[in-house]
Design an enzyme around this catalytic site. Structure first.
Site, short mmCIF file in Angstrom:
data_model
loop_
_atom_site.label_atom_id
_atom_site.label_comp_id
_atom_site.label_asym_id
_atom_site.label_seq_id
_atom_site.Cartn_x
_atom_site.Cartn_y
_atom_site.Cartn_z
N GLY A 40 41.10 56.98 36.49
CA GLY A 40 42.09 56.09 35.33
C GLY A 40 40.94 55.31 34.35
O GLY A 40 41.38 54.02 34.13
N SER A 41 40.19 55.90 33.99
CA SER A 41 38.98 55.03 33.26
C SER A 41 39.12 55.39 31.48
O SER A 41 38.01 55.21 30.96
CB SER A 41 37.58 55.32 33.62
OG SER A 41 37.31 56.75 33.85
N THR A 42 40.11 55.88 31.12
CA THR A 42 40.23 56.22 29.75
C THR A 42 40.48 55.09 28.80
O THR A 42 40.25 54.90 27.58
CB THR A 42 41.08 57.21 29.13
OG1 THR A 42 42.54 56.76 29.69
CG2 THR A 42 40.60 58.56 30.13
N SER A 43 41.00 53.86 29.47
CA SER A 43 41.32 52.61 28.81
C SER A 43 41.51 51.48 29.67
O SER A 43 41.32 51.85 30.80
CB SER A 43 42.65 52.81 27.98
OG SER A 43 43.87 52.75 28.94
N GLY A 44 41.46 50.26 29.28
CA GLY A 44 41.95 49.24 30.07
C GLY A 44 40.68 48.76 31.08
O GLY A 44 39.53 48.97 30.83
N ILE A 45 41.11 48.24 32.30
CA ILE A 45 40.23 47.85 33.13
C ILE A 45 39.24 48.91 33.60
O ILE A 45 38.04 48.88 33.78
CB ILE A 45 40.94 47.38 34.56
CG1 ILE A 45 41.72 45.90 33.98
CG2 ILE A 45 39.93 47.27 35.59
CD1 ILE A 45 42.64 45.48 35.13
N GLY A 46 39.82 50.31 33.54
CA GLY A 46 39.04 51.33 34.21
C GLY A 46 37.83 51.72 33.33
O GLY A 46 36.84 52.10 33.26
N SER B 243 45.72 44.26 42.90
CA SER B 243 46.22 43.23 42.10
C SER B 243 46.68 42.18 42.85
O SER B 243 46.80 42.07 44.10
CB SER B 243 47.47 43.95 41.62
OG SER B 243 48.25 42.92 40.87
N TYR C 271 55.82 48.44 42.55
CA TYR C 271 54.35 48.47 42.13
C TYR C 271 53.42 47.36 43.19
O TYR C 271 52.40 47.74 43.90
CB TYR C 271 54.03 47.95 41.07
CG TYR C 271 52.67 47.25 40.38
CD1 TYR C 271 51.63 48.45 40.17
CD2 TYR C 271 52.29 46.19 40.49
CE1 TYR C 271 50.44 47.89 39.55
CE2 TYR C 271 50.95 45.63 40.11
CZ TYR C 271 50.08 46.76 39.66
OH TYR C 271 48.99 46.32 39.12
#
Length: 264
Positions: A14-20, A141, A154
């Protein structure tokens, strides 16, 4: 502290945006060979290209695969069968009243947020043990400890990650492999920005929406603002380094003080 990951391969789901994306960028800056992962091939390729351009590290490789499915996890493992650092970051979230969440949504959240990391850790952790060194990190989280009323499904998955990471750590003691979870608080990612805008309502400038969200929905925050992805990435980079060799089985907070407890 100088962290050098030269010679290590790091996979961040999940590293295409955000924290990743911030984590993958931090690893690339530290000299690691980085595997960028996302579901969409075009977005994954573009994310890897951005990191290469930003860090000057040519060893940033995209692998598009949906790790929220068994087939996608297997495809990613086939593409990258051996990594030194595994960061289970892929996840989904949305605000839904708890009594309106159908069974299939509970199951979907569990598969994407929990089983994705289980499948990858089940493959990679024993191989790390065989090599005598490795790092496994679950990006959980603050909702794992302080459940969000607006997204209980979640929160359930984030709590599960704490038990899984601790259990895996206990299964590989004294091996040179550490397993930890990191607990970000509310963080300014594209998904969270939309989430807050939807909750505050249309026509409100984001700076004001951020202020209202923290004041009204996360009033225990000591930071008084959303964290930035790079601030979360710094902790993940540290716990993935040689310097963090005595940190394992831990739930590490980078929550801005939102969780109103001493431990974790």
């Amino acid at each position: 502290m100088h962290i050098d990951l030269t010679g290590r391969t790091a996979l961040v789901t999940g590293s295409t945006s955000g924290i990743g994306h911030a984590i993958a960028t931090a690893f690339a800056r530290a000299g690691a060979r980085v595997v960028v992962n996302g579901r969409d091939e075009k977005r994954t390729d573009e994310a890897a290209a951005r990191i290469r351009a930003e860090t000057g590290n040519p060893e940033v490789h995209p692998v598009a695969a949906d790790v929220g499915t068994e087939e996608g996890a297997e495809a990613l493992i086939a593409a990258e069968p051996d990594v030194d650092i595994l960061v289970n970051n892929a996840g989904i979230f949305a605000a839904t009243p708890v009594f309106e969440i159908p069974d299939e949504e509970w199951l979907r959240y569990f598969e994407v947020n929990v089983l994705s990391g289980v499948r990858l850790a089940r493959h990679h952790t024993p191989r790390m043990v065989g090599r005598g060194w490795g790092r496994v990190v679950f990006v959980s989280s603050e909702s794992a400890v302080h459940p969000s009323t607006e997204m209980v499904h979640y929160s359930m998955t984030k709590t599960a990650q704490l038990a899984i990471s601790r259990g895996i750590a206990q299964a590989v003691p004294a091996t040179g492999v550490t397993v930890n979870s990191v607990l970000p608080g509310p963080t300014l990612t594209p998904g969270v920005e939309k989430f807050i805008a939807d909750r505050v309502g249309p026509g409100v400038p984001f700076e004001e929406a951020e202020r209202r969200f923290i004041a009204e929905e996360r009033p225990t925050s000591l930071l008084g603002r959303l964290a930035r992805p790079e601030e979360v990435a710094d902790l993940v980079l540290y716990v993935s380094s040689e310097q963090a060799s005595a940190t394992t089985g831990a739930a590490l907070r980078v929550d801005g003080g939102v969780i109103p407890t001493l431990i974790p």
